[in-house]
Scaffold this motif. Structure first.
Motif, short mmCIF file in Angstrom:
data_model
loop_
_atom_site.label_atom_id
_atom_site.label_comp_id
_atom_site.label_asym_id
_atom_site.label_seq_id
_atom_site.Cartn_x
_atom_site.Cartn_y
_atom_site.Cartn_z
N ALA A 1 15.91 17.88 6.52
CA ALA A 1 15.40 16.62 5.97
C ALA A 1 14.65 16.88 4.67
N MET A 2 13.86 17.95 4.71
CA MET A 2 13.09 18.30 3.52
C MET A 2 14.02 18.61 2.35
N VAL B 1 10.63 5.88 4.88
CA VAL B 1 10.97 6.56 6.13
C VAL B 1 12.04 5.74 6.87
N ALA B 2 11.84 4.43 6.89
CA ALA B 2 12.81 3.56 7.59
C ALA B 2 14.19 3.70 6.95
N SER C 1 0.85 -1.19 0.00
CA SER C 1 0.00 0.00 0.00
C SER C 1 0.89 1.24 0.00
N ARG C 2 0.26 2.39 -0.16
CA ARG C 2 1.03 3.64 -0.11
C ARG C 2 1.72 3.76 1.23
N ALA C 3 0.97 3.35 2.28
CA ALA C 3 1.56 3.45 3.63
C ALA C 3 2.78 2.53 3.74
N LEU D 1 9.12 11.24 0.39
CA LEU D 1 8.98 10.03 1.20
C LEU D 1 7.57 9.47 1.11
N GLN D 2 6.62 10.34 0.74
CA GLN D 2 5.24 9.88 0.61
C GLN D 2 4.88 9.77 -0.86
#
Ligand code: AMP
Length: 606
Positions: free
Chosen positions: A427-428, A385-386, A376-378, A436-437
């Motif tokens: 980070a951005m 993220v990891a 999934s997207r998540a 990241l998303q």
């Protein structure tokens, strides 16, 4: 691959067709093509056991095209298919093979399409007709289709035609075609009735069967994803992104054109990918393989032949982006991973219509292939993220951070912000262009159903996914637009209608119709469903209760049937009898002259 034939040129095809095949990116004949083409070119009849995905369309289409005399604007070949979708797809395939055959004309004719249009098209002349049995029979009876010049007759997916109750129509057509022609019958299975038809109408046919040799595969994790709701390319990148032990991959497609297209698309998405196909000379081929070995490339997109013998230990994944033609090709492909004692992963993309091939592979390799749930997207976000955190953690452990820590402190003071906020800004910056998303929606989950599906888009161009079906879009059931792909009703795996929960009498959006076929005509419920589904383009599940009586029957259909579909249904035949569909004013079991005296309960109500 089982095919020992490496090029189409060895099969005896003309220069013009060879040129076309090369242009559309076919590199080598599939096993069924290697076997069938020479036999058909020699003029023999063929009884072929082959399923979708084996390349059987080209196996019969290419030899058939060699026999066409362009100057004669009359049907010289007739291809019967069980559904309109297949008729359209086969016609499209022929049209693509006719790229260098100016003036070639192929015409699909099927139920549900306007007669006016069809008559006009038939009058204009076509060299090849691809049609569903009911409509072909109709045109033959009306004498609007003349088969006097017929040279080839193909029965495609004969077992499906049987299953859908069209076998009588098929036999009627076979009886009404001129004696002198070549016949090819293809069927995924060979039930007794199909054998009987073959014995009766084929002349000394050569039998072709793709051997499903049992083969052992190394200890490789094997999974498949049923293509639905998402482009193959998107699915591929999602899958590769979350695979834990991804190092390098070989992705298999069918055509050399597709190797280049997919490599370009993956490059555009930031992967180090390259195509490996038969157009590359030995030196170029070796360079690609060396780059894969050294890590300069992570993904190679290859055709079967080009990937033969590749031995690169870091290949952690093999992706069958297009399903292979047979088990042997599958085993060969997945053997490119899991080398030198490492673990290997094999991912197979399976279009709904290719499920049979998946099962064949499982049987032959004696290993189940597990379904893969698309990340999934998540899932993707979590993985990104990891990875991001792991990268930051690595830097945190490194020496020499003091200088930067000092800059952060200054920023906090000058801007009156927390260190957290500064870190977030950094980070951005670090992730600019690498979000990241991921955007977009997750496809709605769809249950795996083996009894449905008609994804007949060319497998090699899998990115062109079919558009979502209307139930996916949450729309009301409706009659299919002309030419829209629909599911094919297949009845064998489903509970009989009579066993399904009874629905209330038609209300609101259902209308009850009367048809002039009943038990005395030897008709079964599935024959009615098959004919209506095919001729009017109504998905079988939207066909309501069917009442089967002696002389006639009733059937409930969604309200708002377009005139074209209604007209088609008036002329539709079941077991050779025109059904003459009309609104039913009577009541089941009582309102019709034929039944009144019997007062019988419907035989197969649901
Ligand atoms: P079929 O089994 O006839 O439905 O064909 C399945 C898919 O394989 C279609 O997309 C064809 O375009 C493709 N195909 C058939 N033969 C070849 C070949 N020799 N090389 C590459 N692709 C092929």
């Amino acid at each position: 691959m089982t095919s020992t034939v490496d090029s189409f040129a060895e099969l005896g095809l003309s220069e013009s067709l060879l040129k076309t095949l090369s242009e559309i990116g076919y590199e080598t004949p599939s096993p069924i093509q290697a076997q069938c083409i020479p036999i058909l070119l020699d003029g023999h009849d063929i009884l072929g056991m082959a399923q979708t995905g084996t390349g059987k369309t080209a196996a019969f289409a290419l030899p058939l095209m060699e026999t066409i005399d362009i100057k004669v604007s009359k049907p010289q070949a007739l291809i019967l298919t069980p559904t309109r979708e297949l008729a359209i797809q086969v016609a499209e395939a022929l049209q693509s093979y006719a790229k260098n055959l100016p003036g070639f004309h192929v015409l699909p004719i099927y139920g549900g399409q306007s007669y006016t249009i069809q008559l006009k098209q038939l009058a204009r002349g076509a060299h090849v007709i691809v049609g569903t049995p009911g409509r072909v029979m109709d045109h033959l009876e009306r004498k609007t289709l003349n088969l006097d010049h017929l040279k080839t007759l193909v029965l495609d997916e004969a077992d499906e035609m049987l299953r859908m109750g069209f076998i009588d129509d098929v036999e009627w057509i076979l009886e009404h075609t001129p004696e002198q022609h070549q016949t090819a019958l293809f069927s995924a299975t060979m039930p007794e009735q199909i054998r009987r038809v073959a014995q009766k109408y084929l002349v000394e046919p050569r039998e072709i069967k793709i051997k499903a040799a049992t083969a052992t595969v190394a200890a490789i994790r094997q999974v498949y994803w049923q293509v639905s709701g998402m482009h193959k390319l998107d699915a591929l990148t999602r899958i590769l992104e979350v695979e834990d032990d991804f190092d390098a991959a070989i992705i298999f497609v069918r055509t050399k054109t597709a190797t280049v297209e997919l490599a370009d698309k993956l490059n555009a998405r930031g992967y180090a990918a390259a195509a490996l196909n038969g157009d590359l000379n030995q030196q170029m081929r070796e360079r690609v393989i060396d780059q894969l070995k050294s890590g300069a490339l992570d993904i190679v997109i290859a055709t079967d032949v080009a990937a033969r013998g590749i031995d690169v230990p870091r290949v952690s994944h093999v992706v069958n982006y297009d399903i292979p033609y047979d088990t042997e090709a599958y085993v060969h492909r997945i053997g490119r991973t899991g080398r030198a004692g490492r673990t290997g992963n094999a991912i197979l993309f399976v279009a709904p219509r290719e499920i049979r091939m998946l099962r064949t592979i499982e049987r032959a390799t004696r290993q189940p292939i597990a379904p893969l749930t698309l990340p999934s997207r998540a899932d993707v976000t979590n993985k990104r993220v990891a990875d991001f955190k792991a990268k930051v953690a690595e830097v945190l452990d490194a020496e020499g951070l003091d200088f930067f820590a000092n800059i952060v402190s200054q920023l906090c003071e000058e801007k009156d912000v927390s260190a957290e906020e500064v870190a977030a800004a950094l980070a951005m910056m670090a992730q600019e262009g690498k979000p990241l998303q991921i955007a977009g929606e997750d496809p709605a989950p769809r249950p795996f159903r083996e009894d449905r599906g008609d994804d007949r888009r060319p497998a090699s161009f899998g990115d062109r996914e079919r558009k979502p079906r209307f139930e996916d879009r949450g729309e009301r059931p409706r009659f299919e637009d002309r030419g829209e792909r629909s599911e094919r009703p297949r009845f064998e795996d489903r509970p009989p209608r009579s066993e399904r929960p009874a629905r209330p009498a038609p209300a609101g959006d259902m209308v009850r119709y009367r048809i002039d076929v009943g038990r005395e005509h030897g008709v079964e419920v599935r024959d009615i469903v098959g004919a209506i589904a095919n001729e009017a383009g109504i998905e079988s599940r939207f066909i309501g209760r069917i009442g089967l009586y002696e002389e006639s029957s009733t059937v409930e259909l969604p309200a708002g049937m377009p005139a074209e579909a209604a007209n088609a249904l008036k002329r539709t035949r079941v077991r050779g009898v025109p059904i003459n569909l009309r609104p039913d004013e009577g009541r089941p079991g009582g309102g019709f002259s034929g039944e009144r005296k019997f007062k019988k309960k419907p035989f197969a109500d649901r």
